[in-house]
Design a protein around this motif. Structure first.
Motif, short mmCIF file in Angstrom:
data_model
loop_
_atom_site.label_atom_id
_atom_site.label_comp_id
_atom_site.label_asym_id
_atom_site.label_seq_id
_atom_site.Cartn_x
_atom_site.Cartn_y
_atom_site.Cartn_z
N ASP A 81 24.26 -16.40 8.20
CA ASP A 81 23.57 -17.43 8.94
C ASP A 81 22.09 -17.13 9.01
O ASP A 81 21.67 -15.98 8.91
CB ASP A 81 24.16 -17.54 10.35
CG ASP A 81 24.53 -18.98 10.64
OD1 ASP A 81 23.97 -19.87 9.98
OD2 ASP A 81 25.38 -19.19 11.51
N MET A 82 21.30 -18.18 9.15
CA MET A 82 19.88 -18.00 9.27
C MET A 82 19.57 -17.15 10.50
O MET A 82 20.27 -17.22 11.51
CB MET A 82 19.20 -19.36 9.42
CG MET A 82 19.29 -20.17 8.15
SD MET A 82 18.37 -19.34 6.85
CE MET A 82 19.01 -20.16 5.42
N THR A 83 18.52 -16.38 10.40
CA THR A 83 18.14 -15.50 11.49
C THR A 83 17.69 -16.30 12.70
O THR A 83 16.77 -17.11 12.59
CB THR A 83 17.03 -14.56 10.98
OG1 THR A 83 17.59 -13.75 9.94
CG2 THR A 83 16.50 -13.68 12.08
N THR A 84 18.34 -16.07 13.84
CA THR A 84 17.92 -16.74 15.08
C THR A 84 16.61 -16.13 15.56
O THR A 84 15.69 -16.84 15.96
CB THR A 84 19.01 -16.57 16.16
OG1 THR A 84 20.26 -16.99 15.61
CG2 THR A 84 18.70 -17.37 17.39
N THR A 85 16.56 -14.81 15.54
CA THR A 85 15.34 -14.09 15.87
C THR A 85 15.37 -12.76 15.13
O THR A 85 16.43 -12.16 15.02
CB THR A 85 15.26 -13.80 17.39
OG1 THR A 85 15.31 -15.03 18.08
CG2 THR A 85 13.97 -13.10 17.74
N GLY A 86 14.21 -12.34 14.62
CA GLY A 86 14.15 -11.06 13.93
C GLY A 86 12.86 -10.34 14.30
O GLY A 86 11.83 -10.98 14.51
N VAL A 87 12.95 -9.02 14.41
CA VAL A 87 11.76 -8.24 14.75
C VAL A 87 11.66 -7.06 13.79
O VAL A 87 12.62 -6.33 13.59
CB VAL A 87 11.82 -7.70 16.20
CG1 VAL A 87 10.58 -6.86 16.51
CG2 VAL A 87 11.96 -8.83 17.20
N SER A 88 10.48 -6.90 13.20
CA SER A 88 10.22 -5.74 12.35
C SER A 88 9.21 -4.84 13.04
O SER A 88 8.18 -5.33 13.54
CB SER A 88 9.67 -6.19 11.00
OG SER A 88 9.43 -5.04 10.19
N ALA A 89 9.51 -3.56 13.11
CA ALA A 89 8.55 -2.59 13.64
C ALA A 89 8.33 -1.51 12.61
O ALA A 89 9.28 -1.03 11.99
CB ALA A 89 9.07 -1.98 14.94
N PHE A 90 7.07 -1.16 12.38
CA PHE A 90 6.75 -0.09 11.44
C PHE A 90 5.83 0.87 12.17
O PHE A 90 4.78 0.47 12.69
CB PHE A 90 6.07 -0.66 10.20
CG PHE A 90 5.92 0.36 9.12
CD1 PHE A 90 6.98 0.69 8.29
CD2 PHE A 90 4.71 1.03 8.94
CE1 PHE A 90 6.85 1.65 7.29
CE2 PHE A 90 4.57 1.99 7.95
CZ PHE A 90 5.64 2.30 7.12
N VAL A 91 6.21 2.14 12.28
CA VAL A 91 5.43 3.07 13.08
C VAL A 91 5.01 4.29 12.25
O VAL A 91 5.71 4.70 11.33
CB VAL A 91 6.21 3.55 14.33
CG1 VAL A 91 6.76 2.37 15.11
CG2 VAL A 91 7.32 4.51 13.96
N THR A 92 3.83 4.79 12.58
CA THR A 92 3.36 6.04 12.00
C THR A 92 3.17 7.02 13.15
O THR A 92 2.54 6.67 14.15
CB THR A 92 2.02 5.82 11.26
OG1 THR A 92 2.17 4.72 10.39
CG2 THR A 92 1.60 7.05 10.48
N PRO A 114 0.84 -1.21 0.00
CA PRO A 114 0.00 0.00 0.00
C PRO A 114 0.87 1.26 0.00
O PRO A 114 2.05 1.19 0.35
CB PRO A 114 -0.77 -0.11 1.31
CG PRO A 114 0.10 -0.93 2.21
CD PRO A 114 0.85 -1.87 1.30
N ALA A 115 0.28 2.38 -0.38
CA ALA A 115 1.01 3.64 -0.36
C ALA A 115 1.51 3.92 1.05
O ALA A 115 0.77 3.73 2.01
CB ALA A 115 0.10 4.78 -0.83
N PRO A 116 2.76 4.33 1.19
CA PRO A 116 3.26 4.63 2.53
C PRO A 116 2.63 5.92 3.05
O PRO A 116 2.44 6.87 2.29
CB PRO A 116 4.76 4.80 2.31
CG PRO A 116 4.93 5.13 0.87
CD PRO A 116 3.76 4.57 0.13
N SER A 117 2.29 5.95 4.35
CA SER A 117 1.72 7.20 4.87
C SER A 117 2.87 8.10 5.31
O SER A 117 3.95 7.63 5.63
CB SER A 117 0.77 6.93 6.04
OG SER A 117 1.09 5.74 6.67
N PRO A 118 2.60 9.42 5.32
CA PRO A 118 3.65 10.33 5.77
C PRO A 118 3.98 10.07 7.24
O PRO A 118 3.15 9.50 7.97
CB PRO A 118 3.03 11.72 5.58
CG PRO A 118 1.59 11.51 5.30
CD PRO A 118 1.38 10.09 4.91
N LEU A 119 5.14 10.48 7.67
CA LEU A 119 5.57 10.31 9.05
C LEU A 119 5.56 8.84 9.48
O LEU A 119 5.16 8.52 10.59
CB LEU A 119 4.72 11.15 10.01
CG LEU A 119 4.95 12.64 9.93
CD1 LEU A 119 3.99 13.39 10.84
CD2 LEU A 119 6.40 12.99 10.29
N SER A 120 5.92 7.97 8.57
CA SER A 120 6.01 6.57 8.95
C SER A 120 7.33 5.99 8.45
O SER A 120 7.88 6.45 7.45
CB SER A 120 4.83 5.79 8.36
OG SER A 120 5.00 5.66 6.95
#
Ligand SMILES: Cc1cc2nc3c(=O)[nH]c(=O)nc-3n(C[C@H](O)[C@H](O)[C@H](O)COP(=O)(O)OP(=O)(O)OC[C@H]3O[C@@H](n4cnc5c(N)ncnc54)[C@H](O)[C@@H]3O)c2cc1C
Ligand code: FES
Ligand code: FES
Lengths: 166, 303
Positions: free
Chosen positions: B198-209, B178-184
């Motif tokens: 190496d394969m990721t043992t643990t990964g975290v993605s955070a996306f904030v607006t 989707p279109a990205p919102s401003p301030l995100s």
């Protein structure tokens, strides 16, 4: 089952017309059908980079690449890099002169990866070089000499490029 | 595993179009496997984990190798687009920095040159890096078969380790953002042993607006890799941050909630306890980095 497929490969500028089973990797065909043993077989899992060759100027792990899928592509192996036995590529010379080769098993893959990288980034930082060769293991040198050799070759090649440009 | 092992035998097909791929899949139900970059499948075949009778090679399908801007401001990415292409696309860098940075941190240049986005999703390895990043970006996936097309949210795509809604006659064709919102903006933070390889043992993605004043979280999405049988949205952690100001206390609380939502398992790579520790600290780091990036002007403050 159709066991043999006709495949046309261009390796180091030479055309080859082959009949090969589809389950053969590019690494196997280079080494066993074409006797180009510069690309080395080691982990066969994409981890070590000894099998790296360039396809259309980009580095790939030839242990993970089917030979039939290299049809009509331009393949470069270490055998095709030097202009002649007397005139080595700057990367080859820098590796030899700066102690970046000991047993030499990792060298073909590293030099080809470095060549592709320097084409995209002729003026790299040390850190960028480290990231460019992250897919290569060397059990001998300790890596420092390899990074130095790539830096030295980059400087030499950039210098030459500037002269040619003049 | 014998290290000289060759691949099991198969018959190789290379259909020239998406329609021809769907026909081939329908012709050999359950007997054919799609081969994209091969950076997962070739390994699995060498280990004899799979030995398909037919391999349908997709490398020649330029129809599915594209990054296309949409009129609504979003972007569509073809399934055969490589990680390298995503990493170096100016359009992706400009609109989805999170995806660009995630791609740049995957594998080696050699792996990124072959590995595709479609293979990363369809392979459904719990340690895959694109799923959490794409889930937090609100991605949708399009599947195609002889029966027709379906579009579904990426969150609903994964069913278990190496299991997805992709049926034996389905092909993943594209990923829609989707279109990205401003301030995100967002951040994907991962832990692994050998840098990038190496394969990721643990990964975290955070996306904030952020809100207009850049003081509060207006919206938050958090997704975890290698923390459950499928990529996992940490919805309680998200809810705890929504509407809140950015404080260390709020971030701590969200990280604690993410740990409660996760169901990591012990493996040779890491114990459950280690993974829980990692989820906590990586979640905090991802939220902080996402906040900083969203707050910064899009040009990075450069003149
Ligand atoms: C050394 C190494 C390092 C790696 N590092 C990372 C990393 O850092 N992060 C990470 O996430 N992954 C990593 N991987 C895993 C792998 O490279 C990625 O998951 C990659 O994106 C897989 O894509 P592929 O095109 O190679 O898939 P393939 O191996 O070709 O296919 C994977 C699976 O998806 C199916 N498939 C492929 N395309 C489609 C389609 N269009 N529709 C339906 N099904 C399809 C195939 O049938 C197969 O089951 C690494 C792998 C190696 C070997
Ligand atoms: S042999 Fe191909 S990467 Fe190790
Ligand atoms: S010189 Fe021996 S492995 Fe690198």
């Amino acid at each position: 089952m159709k066991h043999l497929l006709p495949v046309s490969l261009r390796v180091n500028g030479e055309p080859y017309d082959l009949l090969i089973p589809p389950w053969r990797t590019l690494l196997e065909v280079l080494r066993e059908n074409l006797s180009l043993t510069g690309a080395k077989r080691s982990c066969q899992e994409g981890q070590c980079g000894t099998c790296t060759v360039l396809i259309d100027r980009k580095p790939i792990n030839s242990c993970l690449y089917l030979a039939v899928e290299a049809q009509d592509k331009e393949i470069l192996t270490i055998e095709g890099l030097a202009r002649s036995a007397e005139v080595l590529h700057p990367l080859q010379r820098a590796f030899a002169e700066r102690g970046a080769i000991q047993c030499g098993f990792c060298t073909p893959g590293l030099i080809l990866a470095a060549k592709a990288f320097l084409e995209e980034n002729p003026n790299p930082s040390e850190d960028e070089i480290r990231r460019a060769v992250v897919g290569h293991l060397c059990r001998c040198t300790g890596y420092f000499q390899i990074i130095e050799a790539i830096l030295a070759a980059a400087r030499e090649m950039a210098g030459k490029g500037a002269q040619v440009g003049h | 595993m014998g290290y000289l092992r060759r691949l099991p035998r198969f018959e190789y097909l290379a259909p020239r179009s998406v329609v021809a791929v769907c026909d081939a899949l329908a012709e050999y139900p359950g007997e054919a496997r799609l081969l994209a970059g091969g950076t997962d499948l070739i390994l699995q075949m060498r280990r004899r984990e799979v030995a398909p009778r037919y391999i349908i090679g997709l490398k020649g399908l330029s129809e599915l190798a594209f990054i296309r801007p949409q009129e609504n401001g979003g972007v569509t990415i073809g399934a055969m687009t490589t990680v390298r292409t995503i990493e170096s696309s100016p359009l992706i860098r400009e609109r989805y920095g999170l995806l660009c940075r995630t791609a740049a941190e995957m594998g080696s240049p050699e792996i990124r040159q072959s590995a595709t986005i479609g293979g990363n999703l369809a392979g459904a390895l719990p340690c895959a890096d694109f799923p959490p990043a794409l889930i937090t970006l609100g991605a949708q996936v399009k599947l195609k078969s002889q029966q027709g097309e379906r579009l579904l949210p990426l969150e609903e795509f994964f069913l278990g380790p190496e299991q997805t809604v992709v049926g034996p006659s389905d092909l993943v064709t594209e990923i829609q953002l989707p279109a990205p919102s401003p301030l995100s903006d967002g951040a994907y933070v991962k832990f692994h042993d050998r840098h990038a390889m190496d394969m990721t043992t643990t990964g975290v993605s955070a996306f904030v607006t952020l809100d207009q004043e850049r003081r509060r979280f207006c919206d938050v999405k958090i997704a975890l890799a290698s923390s459950a049988p499928t990529p996992l949205r940490a919805k309680n952690a998200e809810a705890a941050l929504r509407g809140q100001a950015f404080t260390e206390k709020a971030v701590e609380k969200a990280a604690a909630l993410a740990c409660q939502e996760a169901q990591p398992r012990s493996s040779w790579r890491a114990s459950r306890d280690l993974r829980l520790e990692l989820i906590k600290s990586l979640t905090k780091r991802a939220i902080r980095q996402a906040w900083e990036k969203a707050k910064a002007p899009p040009d990075g403050g450069r003149p």
